[in-house]
Write an enzyme that holds these catalytic residues in place. Structure first.
Site, PDB file in Angstrom:
ATOM      1  N   PHE A  62     -23.194  -8.144  30.000  1.00  0.00           N
ATOM      2  CA  PHE A  62     -22.603  -7.226  29.031  1.00  0.00           C
ATOM      3  C   PHE A  62     -22.702  -5.803  29.556  1.00  0.00           C
ATOM      4  O   PHE A  62     -23.761  -5.379  30.006  1.00  0.00           O
ATOM      5  CB  PHE A  62     -23.300  -7.350  27.675  1.00  0.00           C
ATOM      6  CG  PHE A  62     -22.553  -6.650  26.577  1.00  0.00           C
ATOM      7  CD1 PHE A  62     -21.384  -7.188  26.077  1.00  0.00           C
ATOM      8  CD2 PHE A  62     -23.001  -5.449  26.072  1.00  0.00           C
ATOM      9  CE1 PHE A  62     -20.675  -6.543  25.074  1.00  0.00           C
ATOM     10  CE2 PHE A  62     -22.303  -4.795  25.069  1.00  0.00           C
ATOM     11  CZ  PHE A  62     -21.134  -5.340  24.565  1.00  0.00           C
ATOM     12  N   ASP A  72     -31.715 -10.658  27.533  1.00  0.00           N
ATOM     13  CA  ASP A  72     -30.966 -10.150  26.394  1.00  0.00           C
ATOM     14  C   ASP A  72     -30.518 -11.356  25.566  1.00  0.00           C
ATOM     15  O   ASP A  72     -29.778 -12.212  26.051  1.00  0.00           O
ATOM     16  CB  ASP A  72     -29.765  -9.340  26.875  1.00  0.00           C
ATOM     17  CG  ASP A  72     -28.965  -8.709  25.748  1.00  0.00           C
ATOM     18  OD1 ASP A  72     -29.082  -9.168  24.592  1.00  0.00           O
ATOM     19  OD2 ASP A  72     -28.196  -7.768  26.021  1.00  0.00           O
ATOM     20  N   TYR A  85     -27.002  -7.782  14.324  1.00  0.00           N
ATOM     21  CA  TYR A  85     -25.785  -7.846  13.509  1.00  0.00           C
ATOM     22  C   TYR A  85     -24.831  -8.971  13.897  1.00  0.00           C
ATOM     23  O   TYR A  85     -23.763  -9.105  13.296  1.00  0.00           O
ATOM     24  CB  TYR A  85     -25.040  -6.511  13.505  1.00  0.00           C
ATOM     25  CG  TYR A  85     -24.662  -5.925  14.849  1.00  0.00           C
ATOM     26  CD1 TYR A  85     -23.558  -6.370  15.549  1.00  0.00           C
ATOM     27  CD2 TYR A  85     -25.403  -4.884  15.385  1.00  0.00           C
ATOM     28  CE1 TYR A  85     -23.203  -5.814  16.755  1.00  0.00           C
ATOM     29  CE2 TYR A  85     -25.065  -4.310  16.600  1.00  0.00           C
ATOM     30  CZ  TYR A  85     -23.967  -4.779  17.280  1.00  0.00           C
ATOM     31  OH  TYR A  85     -23.625  -4.214  18.488  1.00  0.00           O
ATOM     32  N   LYS A  86     -25.187  -9.788  14.848  1.00  0.00           N
ATOM     33  CA  LYS A  86     -24.346 -10.932  15.196  1.00  0.00           C
ATOM     34  C   LYS A  86     -24.808 -12.152  14.396  1.00  0.00           C
ATOM     35  O   LYS A  86     -24.567 -12.235  13.201  1.00  0.00           O
ATOM     36  CB  LYS A  86     -24.381 -11.155  16.702  1.00  0.00           C
ATOM     37  CG  LYS A  86     -23.758 -10.006  17.508  1.00  0.00           C
ATOM     38  CD  LYS A  86     -23.792 -10.281  18.990  1.00  0.00           C
ATOM     39  CE  LYS A  86     -23.025  -9.245  19.808  1.00  0.00           C
ATOM     40  NZ  LYS A  86     -23.583  -7.876  19.727  1.00  0.00           N
ATOM     41  N   ARG A 128     -11.546 -15.120  22.260  1.00  0.00           N
ATOM     42  CA  ARG A 128     -12.951 -15.484  22.058  1.00  0.00           C
ATOM     43  C   ARG A 128     -13.183 -15.899  20.603  1.00  0.00           C
ATOM     44  O   ARG A 128     -12.825 -15.182  19.674  1.00  0.00           O
ATOM     45  CB  ARG A 128     -13.832 -14.289  22.420  1.00  0.00           C
ATOM     46  CG  ARG A 128     -15.292 -14.615  22.618  1.00  0.00           C
ATOM     47  CD  ARG A 128     -16.058 -13.393  23.082  1.00  0.00           C
ATOM     48  NE  ARG A 128     -16.180 -12.402  22.018  1.00  0.00           N
ATOM     49  CZ  ARG A 128     -17.258 -11.646  21.824  1.00  0.00           C
ATOM     50  NH1 ARG A 128     -18.294 -11.746  22.643  1.00  0.00           N
ATOM     51  NH2 ARG A 128     -17.301 -10.764  20.852  1.00  0.00           N
TER      52      ARG A 128
END
Length: 424
Positions: free
Chosen positions: A129, A199, A224-225, A383
């Site tokens: 990322f 991560d 928040y995912k 995605r």
């Protein structure tokens, strides 16, 4: 081919089905973007309203003591800990993923260089990322280190040379959904004298993680995912107990002081993970994150992360099969691994033309996924994230059906679907 009736039968037999009632899902929406932003838990609005009207409005500053504001990072950290294989008192909910990565990466690099000064390389993947790579580059400029990238997962172990101090990887790749073998790579790192930083942004709450069993040294993750903490929710940081007191993290704010309300002029680090706190915590955001984590913990009596993982794999298997059967000949290619051991909780499809517009056309039909731009290795990506807490098998069938109709009708060619938004 699996029918809509088959999917409804699977939903009726699903032991996790009651968890869907814990969320406020907009009617007519199939939400396949929980890997980017989780759905609003039904309890969150009232929890935040109470924090605003009672804790802040009536309790005022007394709420730091009376409402437990002071130790929220540690208490919510202890809620997250069993979801990632951490122990009590080892994890804190604080700051953003990027800031937490800066802290733990700096500590890891300092520990590595204290043992062997020549170890000045942070090793990662080119497809990691971007914020992780940017943070590593910035830290490298400050600490005289260098970021080195490999192009393929299979090249990681061989690149762990004597100049490498830290291996920094994201457990589940954000673009492809491919999942690393954390234990194998952490072991390879240790055998080479390298520390492993992970991560968990696309893992925590989605796939089983056991940081201790895997031999990880440091970890960060997103709130928040899959933890459903709301947009911009606080993230978390974990440090293995063997390292927790070994080095001071660089953002030495007052909340990480051993006694912040002594107001002494010199920083003295708090013991253990508390030293990885920095500034005053965002109480309202932490209250929202608290609700989000509770939704994941609600699965514990129903089989916990193992049950969530089993449903996630069943949902993604179904979606792959339906898309390959119903959308054949429309230029879609699967890039997410078919092997369960290598797949996160998402399915990523590539298309050489129109990927962004296809996603926008789906969103207009109530099927929400997202788009990620391609590069020299991969075409553009459609995605789709699968959160088993609230997704049904019927939702998967509907999503595949809508995708087939968008492709067959050429709907994605319409001008309004080809106008780029700031957030994709």
């Amino acid at each position: 081919m699996t029918t809509l009736q088959d999917c409804r039968a699977m939903d009726a037999a699903d032991p996790l089905a009651p968890l869907r009632a814990l969320f406020e899902l907009p009617p007519g929406t199939v939400y396949l973007d929980g890997n980017s932003l989780g759905v609003l838990p039904a309890a969150t609005p009232a929890r935040i309203a109470r924090a605003v009207r009672e804790e802040w409005g009536q309790g005022l500053i007394r709420s730091w003591n009376e409402a437990g504001w002071f130790d929220l990072p540690q208490r919510i950290g202890d809620m997250i800990a069993p979801l990632v294989g951490a122990g009590p008192g080892e994890l804190v909910a604080t700051d953003s993923t990027s800031i937490n990565l800066f802290k733990v990466l700096s500590a890891a690099l300092s520990i590595a260089q204290a043992a062997a000064p020549a170890r000045r390389v942070i090793l990662s993947e080119r497809s990691n990322f971007p914020t992780d790579l940017y943070i590593a580059q910035g830290l490298g400029r400050l600490q005289g280190a260098q970021l080195r990238l490999v192009d393929e997962p299979g090249a990681i172990a061989a690149a762990l040379g004597p100049e490498v101090g830290v291996l920094m990887l994201t457990h589940v790749n954000y673009r492809t959904g491919e999942m690393h073998d954390m234990a194998t790579l952490s072991r390879a790192a240790h055998e080479a004298g390298v520390l492993a930083v992970w991560d968990l942004a696309h893992s925590a709450g989605a796939v089983p993680v056991d940081l201790h069993a895997a031999g990880a040294d440091f970890a960060v993750g997103c709130g928040y995912k899959y933890l459903n903490g709301g947009p911009g929710a606080p993230a978390f940081a974990w440090v293995h107990p063997r390292h927790a007191g070994a080095f001071e993290q660089p953002l030495s704010g007052w909340w990480g002081h051993a006694a912040p309300f002594e107001f002494t002029p010199d920083w003295r680090p708090a013991p253990g993970i508390a030293r990885y706190l920095c500034g005053t915590q965002p109480v309202l955001s932490l209250r929202a994150l608290e609700c989000g984590v509770e939704t994941v913990l609600a699965a514990q009596p129903l089989g916990g992360m193992a049950a969530l993982r089993a449903k996630s794999l069943a949902l993604t298997d179904l979606f792959i099969a339906l898309v390959e059967d119903g959308c054949a000949g429309h230029g879609l290619s699967l890039v997410t691994p078919r092997a369960h051991a290598r797949r996160g909780s998402q399915v990523c499809l590539t298309r050489s033309e129109g990927a962004y517009a296809i996603v926008q056309a789906l969103i207009a039909r109530g099927v929400i996924g997202d788009f990620r731009a391609g590069d020299a290795q991969l075409p553009d990506i459609l995605r789709f994230g699968f959160t088993p807490l609230y997704l049904r098998f019927e939702d998967v069938w509907q999503a595949a059906q809508q995708l087939r109709e968008v492709l067959e009708g050429g709907e994605w060619r319409r001008p309004e679907f080809n106008r780029r938004h700031a957030v994709t």
